[in-house]
Design a protein around this motif. Structure first.
Motif, mmCIF file in Angstrom:
data_model
loop_
_atom_site.group_PDB
_atom_site.id
_atom_site.type_symbol
_atom_site.label_atom_id
_atom_site.label_comp_id
_atom_site.label_asym_id
_atom_site.label_seq_id
_atom_site.Cartn_x
_atom_site.Cartn_y
_atom_site.Cartn_z
ATOM 1 N N ILE A 124 -3.033 7.729 -17.175
ATOM 2 C CA ILE A 124 -3.128 6.913 -16.106
ATOM 3 C C ILE A 124 -2.377 7.240 -15.050
ATOM 4 O O ILE A 124 -2.857 7.276 -13.777
ATOM 5 C CB ILE A 124 -2.807 5.467 -16.858
ATOM 6 N N THR A 125 -0.998 7.415 -15.135
ATOM 7 C CA THR A 125 -0.089 7.652 -14.256
ATOM 8 C C THR A 125 -0.087 8.878 -13.716
ATOM 9 O O THR A 125 0.398 9.218 -12.403
ATOM 10 C CB THR A 125 1.358 7.160 -14.596
ATOM 11 N N GLY A 126 -0.613 9.767 -14.229
ATOM 12 C CA GLY A 126 -0.946 11.102 -13.648
ATOM 13 C C GLY A 126 -1.821 11.068 -12.308
ATOM 14 O O GLY A 126 -1.799 12.152 -11.687
ATOM 15 N N ASN A 127 -2.637 10.195 -12.128
ATOM 16 C CA ASN A 127 -3.243 9.956 -11.012
ATOM 17 C C ASN A 127 -2.794 9.435 -9.959
ATOM 18 O O ASN A 127 -3.589 9.304 -8.654
ATOM 19 C CB ASN A 127 -4.960 9.317 -11.439
ATOM 20 N N PHE A 128 -1.487 8.897 -10.045
ATOM 21 C CA PHE A 128 -0.895 8.046 -9.122
ATOM 22 C C PHE A 128 -0.165 9.255 -7.819
ATOM 23 O O PHE A 128 0.560 9.919 -8.373
ATOM 24 C CB PHE A 128 0.379 7.487 -9.361
ATOM 25 N N ALA A 129 -0.390 9.033 -6.639
ATOM 26 C CA ALA A 129 -0.223 9.905 -5.533
ATOM 27 C C ALA A 129 1.024 9.294 -4.916
ATOM 28 O O ALA A 129 2.069 9.944 -4.557
ATOM 29 C CB ALA A 129 -1.119 10.213 -4.349
ATOM 30 N N LYS A 130 1.198 7.940 -4.941
ATOM 31 C CA LYS A 130 2.419 7.128 -4.275
ATOM 32 C C LYS A 130 2.474 5.879 -4.952
ATOM 33 O O LYS A 130 1.197 5.070 -5.233
ATOM 34 C CB LYS A 130 1.920 7.122 -2.853
ATOM 35 N N VAL A 131 3.686 5.362 -5.347
ATOM 36 C CA VAL A 131 3.715 4.085 -5.846
ATOM 37 C C VAL A 131 4.997 3.414 -4.702
ATOM 38 O O VAL A 131 5.878 3.876 -4.691
ATOM 39 C CB VAL A 131 4.131 3.922 -7.188
ATOM 40 N N GLU A 132 4.539 2.407 -4.439
ATOM 41 C CA GLU A 132 5.570 1.716 -3.338
ATOM 42 C C GLU A 132 5.696 0.228 -3.496
ATOM 43 O O GLU A 132 4.764 -0.319 -4.229
ATOM 44 C CB GLU A 132 5.013 1.965 -1.857
ATOM 45 N N THR A 133 6.995 -0.322 -3.203
ATOM 46 C CA THR A 133 7.437 -1.547 -3.595
ATOM 47 C C THR A 133 7.829 -2.295 -2.319
ATOM 48 O O THR A 133 9.243 -2.364 -2.049
ATOM 49 C CB THR A 133 8.680 -1.619 -4.579
ATOM 50 N N PRO A 134 7.040 -2.571 -1.573
ATOM 51 C CA PRO A 134 7.466 -3.181 -0.170
ATOM 52 C C PRO A 134 8.535 -4.395 -0.375
ATOM 53 O O PRO A 134 9.332 -4.732 0.560
ATOM 54 C CB PRO A 134 5.948 -3.994 0.390
ATOM 55 N N ASP A 135 8.371 -5.346 -1.393
ATOM 56 C CA ASP A 135 9.365 -6.206 -1.746
ATOM 57 C C ASP A 135 9.558 -6.189 -3.234
ATOM 58 O O ASP A 135 8.574 -5.559 -4.015
ATOM 59 C CB ASP A 135 9.174 -7.488 -1.180
ATOM 60 N N ALA A 136 10.151 -7.101 -4.025
ATOM 61 C CA ALA A 136 10.557 -7.034 -5.370
ATOM 62 C C ALA A 136 9.323 -7.764 -6.350
ATOM 63 O O ALA A 136 9.270 -7.564 -7.447
ATOM 64 C CB ALA A 136 11.783 -7.817 -5.767
ATOM 65 N N ASN A 137 8.253 -8.250 -5.355
ATOM 66 C CA ASN A 137 7.107 -8.861 -5.955
ATOM 67 C C ASN A 137 6.035 -8.045 -5.650
ATOM 68 O O ASN A 137 4.712 -8.802 -6.095
ATOM 69 C CB ASN A 137 7.182 -10.365 -5.923
ATOM 70 N N THR A 138 5.882 -7.119 -4.960
ATOM 71 C CA THR A 138 4.658 -6.512 -4.408
ATOM 72 C C THR A 138 4.848 -4.993 -4.945
ATOM 73 O O THR A 138 5.684 -4.321 -4.872
ATOM 74 C CB THR A 138 4.505 -6.574 -2.880
#
Length: 536
Positions: A124-138
């Motif tokens: 699943i996660t091997g397909n993630f190019a980028k993971v961002e957290t604009p805030d603690a709940n997003t």
């Protein structure tokens, strides 16, 4: 005195009115979880246990419909970008607040898990190019290729607390260890309870392999409190002792009672049972890659399983109707594709695979094996319903067409690691679709593994078909449902014709318990304390 007596009566009445809130639920399991670590092995008993202790961003109900979990909503931009809004006010069982960095840590851990079996969850996660957290709940996930089923896939990924490791700022930078400064958790850290920290309705009290798993209600749980103060799971791999324990009052609920014993349960008003159709396909995976396969011995010194005619002969030799009726006692349906007909991506009218030993013998002769060859069927004896009996039956069918088949059945704790190392020639498998569409099986087992192991993670038999790979890769990245369904049907047709995977039947989930309990059966075959409620 009258007031004190009245208070005593009222107190006694209140205790009698809510016995379940202080009661221990005792559940006998047919197949014991192999670890508390929710990322150790993507295996139904393990995933079911994990659901008690850990939450997912997205949940699946008993019919596998998606429901909000730790994420309250999600949306896709029509391409590669998914945005998840996280539930606020949630705490882990150790009191730490839940937030976006816990999800990022979880994603990273799936890729840094050195004690996992096979590629569990990294697909699943091997397909993630980028993971961002604009805030603690997003949470914003950008995938390398479009992933139309990302919420469904994430419904199978338990979320950990970043508080279980030493870390700085948690970011999705795998090359820089994602901000983790201490050692990554191992399976033993979860099994001993020290890192079994989740946001689920229960928390781990103890895990003793081969003896019992004890859970207790999580006072920090964000949802409605479960009726059971504690839950005790006991491994009882034999159906006879499970039933005997239920009848004797030792267990409140048992999973997978033998179908032949259901009449005994029906005839006793103290008990009830539930039968729920499932998406679990039982099949054999063949080693079609190696010239020198470990458990095949042929007169010409070759591996006969590489010949499609031999594979078709083996499939024609099996009487699926007899297995479903006699060995499974009617609690199964013969399978002619890898997901029940009518579900997304399946063939509308799959060709029935007949029981035709005469045609099977003819095909063997055409392939150059008129006198057959020697073969060992490898299987579990404690994972699927009647797994070793099914394998013995198939061995007898193969022997009737000249293939001298033997059976090597073993406990799943030994079997699955050996299968992952490709030590078998013909391996029994079981796969429940966690997506409700054909892509679940078709992306995991037959494809040639890609570099990130996001597909083909369980291709232990070395199956390779360039046309299939092209079609399935297009299917799983197509957001248009109609086009994706057509591509999945094409992929299904190709893999069925090649015969490297021989479908047998679809299991049904069966549970039995005391009549004063209401048991909700699940299509994913998960045995959950949350699916058991007082009847009144």
């Amino acid at each position: 005195m009258r007031q004190r007596a009245l208070m005593t009566i009222l107190l006694g009445a209140s205790m009698l009115s809510a016995p379940a809130m202080a009661q221990t639920l005792r559940v006998a399991l047919a197949s014991e979880p192999t670890a508390v670590d929710p990322h150790y092995h993507d295996l139904t008993p393990n995933n079911a246990l994990a659901l008690h202790i850990f939450d997912h961003l997205v949940r699946q109900d008993e019919k596998q419909a998606l429901q909000p979990g730790l994420a309250t909503s999600w949306e896709n931009d029509g391409k590669n970008r998914w945005t998840f809004k996280l539930r606020q006010g949630v705490k882990f069982s150790n009191g730490q607040p839940f937030g976006a960095q816990d999800v990022v840590f979880t994603f990273c851990r799936t890729l840094k898990n050195e004690t996992k079996v096979s590629g569990s969850f990294a697909d699943i996660t091997g397909n993630f190019a980028k993971v961002e957290t604009p805030d603690a709940n997003t949470l914003v996930i950008e995938t390398k290729t479009p992933e139309p089923l990302l919420p469904t896939l994430l419904s199978g990924l338990p979320i950990l607390s970043a508080s279980i490791v030493q870390h700085g700022d948690i970011t999705y930078d795998v090359e820089k260890n994602c901000g983790v400064t201490g050692p990554w958790p191992t399976v033993n850290n979860f099994n001993d309870g020290s890192m079994a920290i989740g946001t689920g309705p229960y928390k781990l009290k103890s895990y003793v392999r081969g003896s019992a798993i004890e859970l207790e209600r999580n006072p920090n749980y964000w949802g409605e409190a479960e009726p059971w103060a504690s839950v005790r799971f006991l491994p009882v791999t034999n159906a006879g002792p499970r039933l005997a324990g239920l009848l004797a009052g030792d267990y409140d609920v048992i999973e997978s009672p033998a179908a032949r014993d259901l009449n005994r349960i029906k005839g006793d008003k103290r008990f009830a049972h539930v039968i729920t159709p499932s998406t679990r396909i039982i099949y054999f995976q063949l080693d079609v890659d190696r010239d020198d396969s470990p458990f095949v011995k042929a007169p010409d010194g070759k591996n006969p399983l590489k010949d499609a005619r031999v594979r078709k002969a083996m499939s024609l030799a099996i009487d699926r109707d007899a297995i479903a009726k006699r060995i499974m006692d009617g609690a199964a349906e013969p399978a002619y594709q890898f997901l029940p007909t009518g579900m997304f991506g399946t063939l509308a009218n799959p060709a029935k695979i007949p029981y035709d030993p005469t045609a099977a013998k003819k095909l063997l002769a055409e392939a150059g094996y008129p006198n057959g060859f020697q073969l060992t069927l490898s299987a579990t004896n404690d994972r699927y319903i009647n797994d070793s009996q099914i394998t013995q039956a198939v061995a007898q069918y193969l022997t009737q067409i000249g293939i001298k088949a033997e059976v090597d059945a073993m406990t799943r704790a030994i079997y699955f690691p050996r299968r992952a190392k490709k030590e078998f020639s013909v391996a029994l498998g079981g796969w429940g679709s966690n997506t409700g569409e054909a892509s679940s099986f078709l992306r995991q087992w037959p494809p040639t593994p890609n570099e990130d192991k996001t597909i083909g993670g369980s291709n232990y038999g070395g199956y390779k078909n360039d046309e299939y790979d092209k079609v399935i890769r297009a299917a799983i990245s197509t957001l248009d449902d109609k086009k994706r369904e057509e591509l999945l049907q094409q992929a299904m047709t190709i893999v069925l014709a090649d015969g490297a995977f021989i479908p047998l039947h679809f299991e049904s989930g069966i549970w039995a318990g005391k009549a004063d309990l209401k048991i909700t059966g699940r299509a994913d075959q998960f045995t959950l304390a949350m699916s058991v409620k007082p009847a009144k």
